[in-house]
Structure formats: C-alpha cells, structure tokens
Design a protein around this motif. Structure first.
Motif, PDB file in Angstrom:
ATOM      1  N   GLU A  53       0.585  -1.174   0.084  1.00  0.00           N
ATOM      2  CA  GLU A  53       0.092  -0.066   0.105  1.00  0.00           C
ATOM      3  C   GLU A  53       0.940   1.282  -0.029  1.00  0.00           C
ATOM      4  OE1 GLU A  53      -3.162   2.158   2.911  1.00  0.00           O
ATOM      5  OE2 GLU A  53      -3.115  -0.126   2.785  1.00  0.00           O
ATOM      6  N   VAL A  54       1.904   1.352   0.758  1.00  0.00           N
ATOM      7  CA  VAL A  54       2.618   2.415   1.015  1.00  0.00           C
ATOM      8  C   VAL A  54       3.989   2.592   0.330  1.00  0.00           C
ATOM      9  CG1 VAL A  54       1.163   3.117   2.825  1.00  0.00           C
ATOM     10  CG2 VAL A  54       3.206   2.083   3.387  1.00  0.00           C
ATOM     11  N   ASN A  55       4.527   1.389   0.149  1.00  0.00           N
ATOM     12  CA  ASN A  55       6.178   1.051  -0.180  1.00  0.00           C
ATOM     13  C   ASN A  55       6.990   0.607   0.980  1.00  0.00           C
ATOM     14  OD1 ASN A  55       7.679   3.374   0.761  1.00  0.00           O
ATOM     15  ND2 ASN A  55       6.882   4.639  -0.763  1.00  0.00           N
ATOM     16  N   ILE A  56       8.227   0.192   0.772  1.00  0.00           N
ATOM     17  CA  ILE A  56       8.740  -0.476   1.810  1.00  0.00           C
ATOM     18  C   ILE A  56       9.346   0.659   2.937  1.00  0.00           C
ATOM     19  CG2 ILE A  56      10.976  -1.801   2.381  1.00  0.00           C
ATOM     20  CD1 ILE A  56      10.464  -3.519  -0.032  1.00  0.00           C
ATOM     21  N   LEU A  57       9.816   1.818   2.325  1.00  0.00           N
ATOM     22  CA  LEU A  57      10.296   2.864   3.141  1.00  0.00           C
ATOM     23  C   LEU A  57       9.258   3.311   4.153  1.00  0.00           C
ATOM     24  CD1 LEU A  57      12.519   4.603   4.228  1.00  0.00           C
ATOM     25  CD2 LEU A  57      11.910   5.982   2.086  1.00  0.00           C
ATOM     26  N   GLU A  58       7.960   3.833   3.624  1.00  0.00           N
ATOM     27  CA  GLU A  58       6.903   4.257   4.556  1.00  0.00           C
ATOM     28  C   GLU A  58       6.467   3.250   5.236  1.00  0.00           C
ATOM     29  OE1 GLU A  58       6.087   7.418   4.601  1.00  0.00           O
ATOM     30  OE2 GLU A  58       7.740   7.698   3.197  1.00  0.00           O
ATOM     31  N   ALA A  59       6.410   2.118   5.124  1.00  0.00           N
ATOM     32  CA  ALA A  59       6.098   0.810   5.864  1.00  0.00           C
ATOM     33  C   ALA A  59       7.197   0.985   7.184  1.00  0.00           C
ATOM     34  CB  ALA A  59       6.132  -0.577   5.137  1.00  0.00           C
ATOM     35  N   THR A  60       8.460   0.774   6.802  1.00  0.00           N
ATOM     36  CA  THR A  60       9.407   0.853   7.669  1.00  0.00           C
ATOM     37  C   THR A  60       9.069   2.114   8.691  1.00  0.00           C
ATOM     38  OG1 THR A  60      10.885  -0.087   6.180  1.00  0.00           O
ATOM     39  CG2 THR A  60      11.972   1.025   8.128  1.00  0.00           C
ATOM     40  N   LYS A  61       9.012   3.147   8.391  1.00  0.00           N
ATOM     41  CA  LYS A  61       8.633   4.249   9.147  1.00  0.00           C
ATOM     42  C   LYS A  61       7.501   4.001  10.021  1.00  0.00           C
ATOM     43  CE  LYS A  61      10.662   7.995   6.191  1.00  0.00           C
ATOM     44  NZ  LYS A  61      10.224   9.284   5.438  1.00  0.00           N
ATOM     45  N   LEU A  62       6.159   3.319   9.488  1.00  0.00           N
ATOM     46  CA  LEU A  62       5.369   3.142  10.278  1.00  0.00           C
ATOM     47  C   LEU A  62       5.723   2.185  11.256  1.00  0.00           C
ATOM     48  CD1 LEU A  62       2.559   2.921   7.556  1.00  0.00           C
ATOM     49  CD2 LEU A  62       2.668   4.699   9.300  1.00  0.00           C
ATOM     50  N   ALA A  63       6.242   0.975  11.054  1.00  0.00           N
ATOM     51  CA  ALA A  63       6.911   0.071  12.104  1.00  0.00           C
ATOM     52  C   ALA A  63       7.730   0.700  12.973  1.00  0.00           C
ATOM     53  CB  ALA A  63       7.541  -0.952  11.155  1.00  0.00           C
ATOM     54  N   MET A  64       8.668   1.773  12.649  1.00  0.00           N
ATOM     55  CA  MET A  64       9.501   2.454  13.778  1.00  0.00           C
ATOM     56  C   MET A  64       8.663   3.105  14.445  1.00  0.00           C
ATOM     57  SD  MET A  64      12.594   4.002  11.300  1.00  0.00           S
ATOM     58  CE  MET A  64      13.893   3.187  10.952  1.00  0.00           C
ATOM     59  N   LYS A  65       7.617   3.790  14.084  1.00  0.00           N
ATOM     60  CA  LYS A  65       6.695   4.367  15.133  1.00  0.00           C
ATOM     61  C   LYS A  65       5.914   3.506  15.906  1.00  0.00           C
ATOM     62  CE  LYS A  65       5.862   8.617  11.978  1.00  0.00           C
ATOM     63  NZ  LYS A  65       4.789   9.225  11.267  1.00  0.00           N
ATOM     64  N   GLU A  66       5.292   2.509  15.500  1.00  0.00           N
ATOM     65  CA  GLU A  66       4.827   1.677  16.389  1.00  0.00           C
ATOM     66  C   GLU A  66       5.661   0.904  17.336  1.00  0.00           C
ATOM     67  OE1 GLU A  66       2.956  -3.323  15.940  1.00  0.00           O
ATOM     68  OE2 GLU A  66       3.430  -2.057  14.023  1.00  0.00           O
ATOM     69  N   ALA A  67       6.945   0.554  17.128  1.00  0.00           N
ATOM     70  CA  ALA A  67       7.862   0.151  17.897  1.00  0.00           C
ATOM     71  C   ALA A  67       7.995   1.256  19.025  1.00  0.00           C
ATOM     72  CB  ALA A  67       9.404  -0.251  17.472  1.00  0.00           C
ATOM     73  N   ILE A  68       8.305   2.540  18.663  1.00  0.00           N
ATOM     74  CA  ILE A  68       8.483   3.476  19.625  1.00  0.00           C
ATOM     75  C   ILE A  68       7.522   3.858  20.414  1.00  0.00           C
ATOM     76  CG2 ILE A  68       8.679   6.162  19.825  1.00  0.00           C
ATOM     77  CD1 ILE A  68      10.239   5.987  17.104  1.00  0.00           C
ATOM     78  N   PHE A  69       6.077   3.793  19.897  1.00  0.00           N
ATOM     79  CA  PHE A  69       4.856   4.264  20.762  1.00  0.00           C
ATOM     80  C   PHE A  69       4.341   3.154  21.531  1.00  0.00           C
ATOM     81  CE2 PHE A  69       4.891   7.644  17.468  1.00  0.00           C
ATOM     82  CZ  PHE A  69       5.418   8.841  18.525  1.00  0.00           C
TER      83      PHE A  69
END
Length: 165
Positions: A53-69
C-alpha cells in the motif's frame, strides 16, 4: 520488522555493532543478552499488505513509529538509523547509525533476529520457497519456487510478484 531498544545509562556491550556485520550466532547471543539487560524493548512489524500500500520505506517508518509508541518505557529522545520520522519526541537521525550508536545497533539486532525467526518459521511451513536462505530478499531459489509453485496469498508482496512476472 523494526525495534525500539532503551539501554541503561552508560551501558556497554563489547562487540555489539551493526547487525549486518555480525554472524547469525553472534546476533542470537546479543539478542539474548539484550533481552535481559535492556530497560525496554518493543517491536514494530508491518506485513505485505502495508508494504504494497505505502512502499517499503514508508512501511518501515510506520513500523518504527509502532515500536516507539508501544514501548513499555517512553523514550526521552529517539536515535534513528538514517531516516527521519515525524514524531512528537525529540529525535536524531544518524547515517550508518547502527555502526555508530549502541542503542541503534541493539535495535538492529533485535529486529533482525526477530525477522530471521519469522522467516525460519515460514521455511518450516513452506520449505520449497527457501525462506531460511532469503530472509525476505528475492533469491533465485525463492523466485524459481514462486514460478514453479505460485505465490502465497497473505505472505508475498504483490508489488514483488508483479515485478517477478
């Protein structure tokens, strides 16, 4: 798979560096040590649908935010390997951060070992596809298996399959 790791102040772990520079055996050893020593460890995992849906880089950023929050302990400042995140916590993006920061290296190890264990489980379930050898990258064995056996719905990224076909 991404990870957020908070280490004790002045923490030292001899030999811990960029997970890509460590053998699988060393990564597993550091993973076990970090599980005991870290103040907080959390993961962010995004599946093939999000990547498509969003591409690998954006999915990585979403995963990073999930890990942080979702971290059990809220970080005061976030050190990030290479990318910039739009978050409401002070952060610093460090190029080649996993080789320069112990916290980033720790997160790199936790994420890579977690990813490898997921791939090992997939390999047990779908041995023809060689997941144990490709760890999420399209090796010749893996692409040949897709051509021979077809893709696995709910597992393979459609963007990868479209490029393959």
């Amino acid at each position: 798979v991404t990870a957020c790791v908070i280490l004790p102040e002045n923490y030292k772990l001899e030999g811990l560096t960029d997970s890509k520079k460590l053998s699988p055996k060393k990564r597993d050893l550091f993973y076990d040590i970090l599980q005991k020593d870290a103040i907080s460890i959390s993961l962010g995992i995004k599946d093939e649908d999000v990547i498509d849906e969003v591409n690998i880089l954006e999915a990585t950023k979403l995963a990073m935010k999930e890990a942080i929050f979702t971290a059990p302990v809220k970080p005061e400042h976030v050190l990030i390997d290479a990318v910039k995140l739009d978050i409401d916590i002070p952060s610093t993006s460090i190029i080649k951060g996993d080789a320069k920061s112990l916290s980033i290296a720790a997160a790199s190890v936790i994420a890579k070992v977690t990813r490898d264990r997921i791939m090992n489980e997939l390999d047990s379930k779908y041995p023809a596809y060689g997941f144990i050898d490709n760890k999420g990258y399209g090796t010749k064995k893996h692409t040949d298996a897709i051509k021979e056996h077809g893709y696995i719905k709910g597992l393979h990224r459609m963007t990868f399959i479209k490029n393959l076909i």
